[in-house]
Design an enzyme around this catalytic site. Structure first.
Site, PDB file in Angstrom:
ATOM      1  N   CYS A 168     114.870  68.361   0.729  1.00 54.84           N
ATOM      2  CA  CYS A 168     115.076  68.037  -0.464  1.00 54.84           C
ATOM      3  C   CYS A 168     115.258  69.050  -1.176  1.00 54.84           C
ATOM      4  O   CYS A 168     115.782  69.955  -1.995  1.00 54.84           O
ATOM      5  CB  CYS A 168     116.321  66.827  -0.894  1.00 54.84           C
ATOM      6  SG  CYS A 168     116.600  65.839  -0.264  1.00 54.84           S
ATOM      7  N   HIS A 180     118.702  69.692  -7.397  1.00 57.81           N
ATOM      8  CA  HIS A 180     119.788  68.650  -5.972  1.00 57.81           C
ATOM      9  C   HIS A 180     120.294  68.003  -5.970  1.00 57.81           C
ATOM     10  O   HIS A 180     121.062  66.946  -7.130  1.00 57.81           O
ATOM     11  CB  HIS A 180     118.667  68.231  -6.108  1.00 57.81           C
ATOM     12  CG  HIS A 180     118.895  67.659  -3.799  1.00 57.81           C
ATOM     13  ND1 HIS A 180     118.946  68.278  -3.258  1.00 57.81           N
ATOM     14  CD2 HIS A 180     117.741  66.537  -4.118  1.00 57.81           C
ATOM     15  CE1 HIS A 180     118.773  67.417  -1.835  1.00 57.81           C
ATOM     16  NE2 HIS A 180     118.697  66.356  -2.434  1.00 57.81           N
ATOM     17  N   ASN A 237     125.394  64.710  -0.062  1.00 58.11           N
ATOM     18  CA  ASN A 237     123.327  65.237  -0.487  1.00 58.11           C
ATOM     19  C   ASN A 237     123.382  65.955   0.685  1.00 58.11           C
ATOM     20  O   ASN A 237     123.475  66.191   2.079  1.00 58.11           O
ATOM     21  CB  ASN A 237     122.599  64.623  -0.270  1.00 58.11           C
ATOM     22  CG  ASN A 237     121.337  64.346  -0.547  1.00 58.11           C
ATOM     23  OD1 ASN A 237     121.369  65.572   0.013  1.00 58.11           O
ATOM     24  ND2 ASN A 237     120.292  63.914  -0.909  1.00 58.11           N
TER      25      ASN A 237
END
Ligand code: ACO
Length: 332
Positions: A117, A259, A289
């Protein structure tokens, strides 16, 4: 005059298929209320497995949009950095495939980075360094993921969290007189947290077998609670580090683009660093996500809808499996 790095253009591409929490209720024992309350997610996008929406396909479309926004042609790009943990294939790397799809003929450098990520922030900071040292003039940084292929759709603790998508940005040198610049960067890794999020089956150590697939052992695995704790601490620390490096305070920051892993992680981090949520770009509700793609997608959307304007000070802040982490502080 020292070279300053500017984001010249951005683009995104999301798969067509929308999977809502209500759709997920038909797949695993869960419900919209639980997912939304614990994560802030309402829906996510899922790539087609029929073709046409592989990570490099999404990247190609996103890159064309970024090229158009930057008024550039593919051969203006002299480096591609492709961040993904779900590449189309193991070999060749996704950046090389993307170079071909964009019909770039200048034989530019094309590399993949697999830092989960944190991928886009790693790529952005690398692009800044390559531009400042003169090694590259126009760097295309991509975050593109198809996590839907790598998660266990029978595990309600993980499948509710993730989605597919792509975001990218082209970095280049600011012209004389322009105010755009990367003010400070920070990258790091704490390998001691590797087991919090991993996918041990399918590499050199344990090649994938039919038995692994039958037992469902090949998917990504996550320790959600451990990730949660480390994420908030790390995101807050990232922010403090880049602000200190730039000699700025949070009051100077117009927008935080974190994020998008979980709304509670984002809210807790905002509280820890003392930034109001009005300054935080959040789109997790729509996409979940998407790993390396969350930051560029959120940034692009906020630029497009007019929230983030040229001259604004923006903080990219990310963490991921590894555990990798990083931040970029820039004047857009
Ligand atoms: N639907 C309904 N109930 C569920 C679900 C679900 N999808 N998942 C778990 N539950 C149940 C559990 O079984 C448990 O039930 P029990 O109390 O009867 O045992 C209860 O809900 C609570 O489970 P917890 O795991 O304690 O729930 P928690 O509040 O910790 O939330 C979550 C879980 C959302 C995964 C949270 O831990 C989280 O967001 N962690 C961070 C995950 C993350 O961001 N990872 C980052 C990925 S890596 C990256 O982005 C780089």
């Amino acid at each position: 005059m020292t070279t300053q790095t500017k984001i010249l253009g951005t683009g995104i591409c999301l798969p067509e298929k929308v999977m809502t929490n209500f759709d997920l209720e038909k797949v695993v024992d869960t419900n919209d209320e639980w997912i939304y309350e614990r994560t802030g997610i309402k829906a996510r996008r899922i790539c087609s497995t029929e073709g046409g929406e592989w990570p490099t396909d999404l990247a190609e479309k996103a890159a064309w949009r970024a090229l158009e926004a930057a008024a550039l042609t593919p051969d203006d790009i002299d480096m591609i950095i492709f961040a993904s943990v779900t590449p189309d294939v193991k070999l060749p790397n996704s950046a090389s495939i993307l170079q071909q799809k964009l019909k770039i003929t200048n034989q530019c450098a094309a590399m993949d980075i697999a830092v989960a990520c944190s991928g886009f922030v790693y790529g952005a900071n690398m692009a800044d360094s390559f531009i400042k040292t003169g090694m590259a003039k126009k760097v295309l940084v991509v975050g593109s993921e198809m996590l839907s292929r790598e998660i266990d759709w029978s595990d309600r603790t993980i499948c509710i969290l993730f989605g597919d998508g792509c975001g990218c940005a082209i970095f280049g040198a600011a012209e004389e007189g322009e105010t755009s610049e990367v003010l400070a960067t920070h990258l790091g890794t704490d390998g001691s947290g590797a087991e919090f999020f991993d996918q041990p089956i399918g590499g050199a150590v344990t090649p994938l077998t039919a038995e692994h697939i039958a037992a469902g052992e090949h998917f990504m695995r996550m320790k959600g609670r451990e990730m949660f704790k480390v994420a908030t601490r790390t995101l807050a620390e990232n922010a403090r580090i880049v602000l200190k490096k730039a000699g700025l305070s949070l009051e100077d920051v117009d927008w935080v683009v974190p994020h998008q892993a979980n709304i509670r992680i984002i809210e807790t981090t905002a509280r820890l660093i003392g930034v109001p949520m009005e300054k935080v770009i959040v789109n997790i509700e729509n996409y979940g996500n998407t790993s390396a793609a969350t930051v560029p997608i959120a940034f692009h959307e906020a630029v497009m809808d007019g929230r983030i304007k040229r001259g604004d000070i923006v903080l990219f802040d990310a963490f991921g499996a590894g555990l990798t982490f990083g931040a970029t502080l820039l004047r857009y």
